[in-house]
Scaffold this active site. Structure first.
Site, PDB file in Angstrom:
ATOM      1  N   GLY A  72     -82.611 -71.527  43.555  1.00  0.00           N
ATOM      2  CA  GLY A  72     -82.936 -72.420  44.659  1.00  0.00           C
ATOM      3  C   GLY A  72     -82.780 -71.758  46.004  1.00  0.00           C
ATOM      4  O   GLY A  72     -83.626 -71.896  46.886  1.00  0.00           O
ATOM      5  N   MET A 108     -80.003 -68.602  48.370  1.00  0.00           N
ATOM      6  CA  MET A 108     -78.916 -67.634  48.370  1.00  0.00           C
ATOM      7  C   MET A 108     -78.338 -67.541  49.768  1.00  0.00           C
ATOM      8  O   MET A 108     -79.069 -67.435  50.754  1.00  0.00           O
ATOM      9  CB  MET A 108     -79.415 -66.258  47.908  1.00  0.00           C
ATOM     10  CG  MET A 108     -78.385 -65.145  48.005  1.00  0.00           C
ATOM     11  SD  MET A 108     -76.942 -65.457  46.978  1.00  0.00           S
ATOM     12  CE  MET A 108     -75.759 -64.351  47.744  1.00  0.00           C
ATOM     13  N   ASN A 118     -77.031 -65.476  51.909  1.00  0.00           N
ATOM     14  CA  ASN A 118     -76.871 -64.258  52.700  1.00  0.00           C
ATOM     15  C   ASN A 118     -76.395 -64.593  54.117  1.00  0.00           C
ATOM     16  O   ASN A 118     -76.883 -65.534  54.735  1.00  0.00           O
ATOM     17  CB  ASN A 118     -78.209 -63.517  52.807  1.00  0.00           C
ATOM     18  CG  ASN A 118     -78.937 -63.426  51.493  1.00  0.00           C
ATOM     19  OD1 ASN A 118     -78.404 -62.960  50.510  1.00  0.00           O
ATOM     20  ND2 ASN A 118     -80.174 -63.894  51.478  1.00  0.00           N
ATOM     21  N   HIS A 151     -75.695 -76.864  51.069  1.00  0.00           N
ATOM     22  CA  HIS A 151     -74.924 -76.022  50.159  1.00  0.00           C
ATOM     23  C   HIS A 151     -74.817 -74.600  50.707  1.00  0.00           C
ATOM     24  O   HIS A 151     -73.722 -74.023  50.772  1.00  0.00           O
ATOM     25  CB  HIS A 151     -75.609 -76.021  48.787  1.00  0.00           C
ATOM     26  CG  HIS A 151     -74.963 -75.153  47.760  1.00  0.00           C
ATOM     27  ND1 HIS A 151     -74.261 -75.651  46.684  1.00  0.00           N
ATOM     28  CD2 HIS A 151     -74.931 -73.798  47.609  1.00  0.00           C
ATOM     29  CE1 HIS A 151     -73.808 -74.659  45.939  1.00  0.00           C
ATOM     30  NE2 HIS A 151     -74.220 -73.522  46.476  1.00  0.00           N
ATOM     31  N   GLU A 152     -75.944 -74.040  51.111  1.00  0.00           N
ATOM     32  CA  GLU A 152     -75.929 -72.658  51.608  1.00  0.00           C
ATOM     33  C   GLU A 152     -75.189 -72.557  52.945  1.00  0.00           C
ATOM     34  O   GLU A 152     -74.495 -71.563  53.202  1.00  0.00           O
ATOM     35  CB  GLU A 152     -77.358 -72.124  51.740  1.00  0.00           C
ATOM     36  CG  GLU A 152     -78.197 -72.221  50.476  1.00  0.00           C
ATOM     37  CD  GLU A 152     -77.515 -71.640  49.248  1.00  0.00           C
ATOM     38  OE1 GLU A 152     -76.786 -70.644  49.371  1.00  0.00           O
ATOM     39  OE2 GLU A 152     -77.727 -72.188  48.146  1.00  0.00           O
ATOM     40  N   HIS A 202     -71.481 -72.325  52.495  1.00  0.00           N
ATOM     41  CA  HIS A 202     -71.050 -70.991  52.064  1.00  0.00           C
ATOM     42  C   HIS A 202     -70.716 -70.073  53.236  1.00  0.00           C
ATOM     43  O   HIS A 202     -69.993 -69.086  53.053  1.00  0.00           O
ATOM     44  CB  HIS A 202     -72.153 -70.330  51.241  1.00  0.00           C
ATOM     45  CG  HIS A 202     -72.096 -70.622  49.777  1.00  0.00           C
ATOM     46  ND1 HIS A 202     -70.950 -70.505  49.028  1.00  0.00           N
ATOM     47  CD2 HIS A 202     -73.077 -70.993  48.904  1.00  0.00           C
ATOM     48  CE1 HIS A 202     -71.214 -70.800  47.767  1.00  0.00           C
ATOM     49  NE2 HIS A 202     -72.492 -71.100  47.667  1.00  0.00           N
TER      50      HIS A 202
END
Length: 860
Positions: free
Chosen positions: A279, A281, A283, A313-314, A317
């Site tokens: 879905g 990442m 970075n 969600h990303e 992170h």
């Protein structure tokens, strides 16, 4: 694959020996414009210290060649010092400088530096995907998360391209002019500033004529952070930037307030990339997304909500995972589970998706329960011995069960104490690597609770328990005894503590209403519920009402009867929970598949949220094709198809329900009457409100192809209408769905026995291969599938090998014969790689469950 693994012990030894101060990476990707050029030159200058001078170590690289190695001024022979994925570095000094010049390989697997050619405008696009251990596919690197460093990237590329990395956009400087594939190309050089201290898997590079939209967000500390959205130029008209930016800004505001710490990086770009395996990442400052989230056609509300969740969600992170990073992949679960919990919390509290936890219960928790009942289940805190272990643990335990347990932890310590502990954790460990113990230490300090025993029960044991209500009533009809009973399987016997709610629902005027909610702690095998004593027995007693606990729920007979008749009248979350309980009962061969299908068909036209409707349609399909007794499938198929056609024709025009019902009905259509209706829709005679856009046309055409009503001529004509990359993938799916042995043979050879399909094309071929109305079309491939497993696993990258093993397994043939053949393969290959054996065993588990369910359904 062989020679490319890294063990936890090797990583620990290397981390104890080294401290890496900086990388200077230079790449030349100008000749990516030439499709015949498979490699790119890359150099890495790495500065690092050694705790014990005189010792040796290695640095990682997977590529075409290592051409030069210079360690502390001394030339080392590449022939003698480079093999498989490792460059050996002997006789280290206290302070070291290493230069490696090499050639990397462009990938088409969604790993490393992926190259894509847009068929619409013949433009080339590059993007990187490095998690778990694929930064070593682009440049030489000490590939492990706890050797953080500063990364400086310098990139030579066509001057007209956009080049994006972790740091704010560098101004390109003119370089030279080159001839590439017969064309003169103006070249420029981008030099990015060094990154903060980050792990190598979080670095990123994207290059190509990406189109962009810009915005900014002002942080609590007064800084203005630039925001960028990027996608392929041909997709820009479909990029709904305003919606994406709005969700992103709400996430910034929520997380800054919740975590008590401003966004720790300098910019935040979100790039939608083609042929992407997952879905998204996280970075640092350059998050990559699957471009399926750029909607070129009408999509369901479920997918729109999923995109919002993925965006959040990303972003979560950036704090948990990027600012503070796991030491080794043992804590992958914490990284992903935290982002799941945080993004669902933000979605529910900061966006219009206020029912996000209902979606979580319907989708993510269901995934977790399924994964937790496989033979491959594992503790949330898994034992990641090496990279191969990590690769196969991006699963429902790592994400969904972990997030469920974190939600329980929040309830256990209290939201305020949990937030305070997080804030202390971020301050204490910023820019460092941590373990679970570091987080628990902070939470114990802020909550005053001892958490190691909680951790042992929930994080270090596997399996899911089942909760059920035991009720006795007296002659007066009032409850005389009540308890919540907990059971576990012999393989995973741990009984866990739960904080949960019990809901009492009464049937009033045909509607189920909750009259009482009892919140309580459940311990051990049986927990009394004194608050129920003397109460009238409810028509529905819902254990785990409000979905506070992680456990399967078994409904008592009276409650199941009420659900069967009146589930549609329940509130959204309660309805999702009881339907989920019925589904688990069906999977456990306690409820017949046909009874479950009847229950589900009866509620499909209720006021369901989009995700629940989508999951019910998927469960109906699984119940029909795998759990229904074979002799009853034809009649059951006709009943499902008839009901879906009725719903498609009579639901609200233009609604989310209409889109889902039409798409579902198309997958069942096989009779002349049904395929004639699909043909009419395909030709433009659609129900009022139905958008006959590109995706719907491919959906309808694939239905006609699967039913042998359309074929190659129609596929070619549709591809001329939609010559995009997605159109080509849809055409590949349709061709693989042609119901002939020849088409199935071509699909199997192209994806399983050859190795040249890009990752998403392979996925499309697999989907079409599995589409059959006549199961005999798949029978010839059962043995060939098993025979190919070893060569597929050893000869492909992990992403491609996993796709083949999972997607070409003929689960539609679920029955005793397939079960025997898969078990025979496992018996004959005890020494096969652990990751491969796990995937095959999971396939076997699904068939074994199907056999039990078919037997139960055959009993009526």
């Amino acid at each position: 694959m062989p020679g490319q693994n890294l063990t936890r012990e090797e990583a620990r030894t290397r981390a104890e020996l080294l401290s890496v101060s900086s990388y200077e990476v230079e790449l030349d990707i100008v000749e990516a414009l030439d499709p015949d050029r498979a490699t790119f030159p890359v150099s890495a200058r790495v500065r690092f210290s050694c705790e014990r001078p005189g010792e040796s170590t290695f640095i990682d690289f997977i590529g075409e060649s290592v051409d030069r190695i210079v360690l502390n001024g001394a030339e080392l022979s590449p022939t003698e010092h480079y093999a498989d994925s490792r460059v050996q570095l002997p006789d280290l000094a206290a302070e070291n400088e290493l230069l490696i010049q090499a050639h990397g390989r462009y990938m088409n697997t969604g790993e490393g530096l992926h190259r894509f050619l847009d068929p619409v405008d013949n433009e080339t696009y590059l993007y990187t995907q490095f998690e778990v251990a694929d930064s070593r596919r682009m440049f030489p690197v000490f590939e492990q998360p706890d050797l953080k460093s500063h990364f400086t990237f310098a990139v030579s590329a066509p001057a007209r391209w956009a080049v994006i990395s972790n740091q704010p956009g560098a101004q390109p400087s003119p370089a030279d002019t080159r001839e590439v594939a017969g064309t003169q190309v103006e070249v420029a050089r981008w030099e990015f500033a060094p990154t903060p201290l980050i792990s190598c898997y979080l670095t990123a590079l994207l290059a190509g004529p990406y189109a962009s939209v810009e915005d900014s967000v002002t942080l609590g500390d007064g800084r203005t952070v630039p925001l960028g959205l990027y996608c392929r130029s041909s997709l820009l008209p479909h990029l709904d930037a305003e919606n994406i930016f709005d969700c992103t800004k709400k996430g910034f505001a929520f997380f800054e307030k919740e975590f008590g710490l401003p966004y720790p990086f300098e910019k935040y770009d979100q790039i939608f990339t083609p042929e992407y395996n997952s879905g998204a990442m996280e970075n640092v400052g350059a998050v990559t997304f699957n471009e399926m989230y750029v909607f070129r056609a009408k999509v369901t509300e479920a997918i729109i909500e999923r995109r919002a969740l993925t965006i959040l969600h990303e972003l979560a992170h950036m704090w948990f995972g990027n600012l503070v990073t796991m030491r080794w992949w043992d804590d992958l679960w914490l990284n992903e589970s935290f982002a799941e919990w945080a993004s669902n919390t933000a979605l529910a509290e900061a966006t219009q998706w206020t029912q996000a936890w209902t979606t979580f219960a319907t989708s993510e928790k269901s995934w977790a329960y399924q994964q937790d009942q496989l033979s491959s289940t594992h503790p949330i805190a898994a034992d990641m011995r090496d990279l191969e272990d990590v690769e196969v643990n991006f699963d429902g335990i790592t994400y969904a069960k972990g997030a469920s347990v974190l939600a329980q932890l929040v309830a256990y310590v209290g939201r305020e104490a949990f937030t305070a502990g997080l804030r202390a954790y971020f301050v204490r460990h910023a820019w460092k690597n941590t373990t679970l113990d570091d987080l628990l230490t902070e939470l114990e300090a802020t909550s005053g609770r001892e958490l190691r025993s909680w951790s042992k029960a929930w994080l270090e044991t596997a399996g899911v328990t089942t909760l059920s209500a035991h009720i006795e009533t007296g002659r007066d009809g009032l409850i005389s005894a009540a308890s919540i009973d907990q059971s576990a399987t012999p393989e995973h016997p741990t009984l866990r503590p739960h904080r949960l709610a019990v809901g009492c629902y009464d049937l009033i005027d045909g509607l189920l209403h909750r009259r009482q909610r009892i919140e309580m702690d459940v311990q051990g095998a049986s927990t009394p519920v004194p608050d129920l004593i003397g109460q009238p027995r409810p028509d529905l007693l819902l254990v785990n009402d409000d979905d506070l606990a992680y456990a399967k729920i078994a409904l008592d007979e009276q409650s199941l009867h009420s659900v069967t008749q009146h589930a549609r009248t329940l509130p959204s979350l309660a309805r999702s929970l009881v339907l989920g309980a019925a589904w688990e009962s069906t999977r456990d061969a306690q409820m017949s598949a046909r009874d479950f299908i009847a229950l589900s068909l009866g509620v499909l036209d209720a006021d369901l949220d989009s995700t629940l409707r989508r999951h019910l349609l998927g469960r109906i399909a699984t119940a029909l094709h795998q759990y229904t007794a074979p002799e009853a499938r034809a009649k059951t198929h006709a009943a499902i198809s008839g009901r879906l056609k009725e719903l498609a024709l009579h639901c609200e025009p233009g609604s989310d329900a209409q889109l889902q019902f039409v798409s579902a009905f198309a997958s069942y259509a096989r009779t002349p009457e049904d395929t004639s209706l699909i043909q009419a829709w395909f030709e433009g005679q659609t129900p009022p409100g139905l958008a006959l856009d590109t995706e719907m046309r491919w959906t309808l055409l694939t239905s006609l192809v699967t039913a042998a009503v359309a074929g190659e001529a129609e596929i070619v004509a549709e591809l001329e209408r939609d010559g995009t990359a997605t159109g080509r993938e849809r055409a590949a799916r349709a061709r693989a769905a042609v119901p002939t042995l020849e088409s199935k043979e071509n699909a199997f050879i192209s994806a399983v026995e050859r190795d040249n399909l890009p990752n998403q094309t392979l996925d499309a071929v697999a989907e079409g291969f599995q589409r059959v109305h006549d199961l005999d079309l798949l029978a010839p491939f059962v043995q060939r599938y098993h025979d190919a497993l070893i060569s597929v696993w050893s000869g492909r990258t992990h992403a491609i090998a996993e796709s083949v093993v999972e997607q070409f397994y003929p689960s539609a043939l679920a029955g005793p014969e397939l079960l025997q053949q898969t078990q025979a393969w496992l018996d004959a290959h005890p020494d096969a790689p652990a990751g491969l054996r796990r995937l095959v065993a999971e396939n076997r588990d699904g068939v074994a469950r199907a056999c039990r369910a078919q037997s139960r359904d055959g009993q009526g």
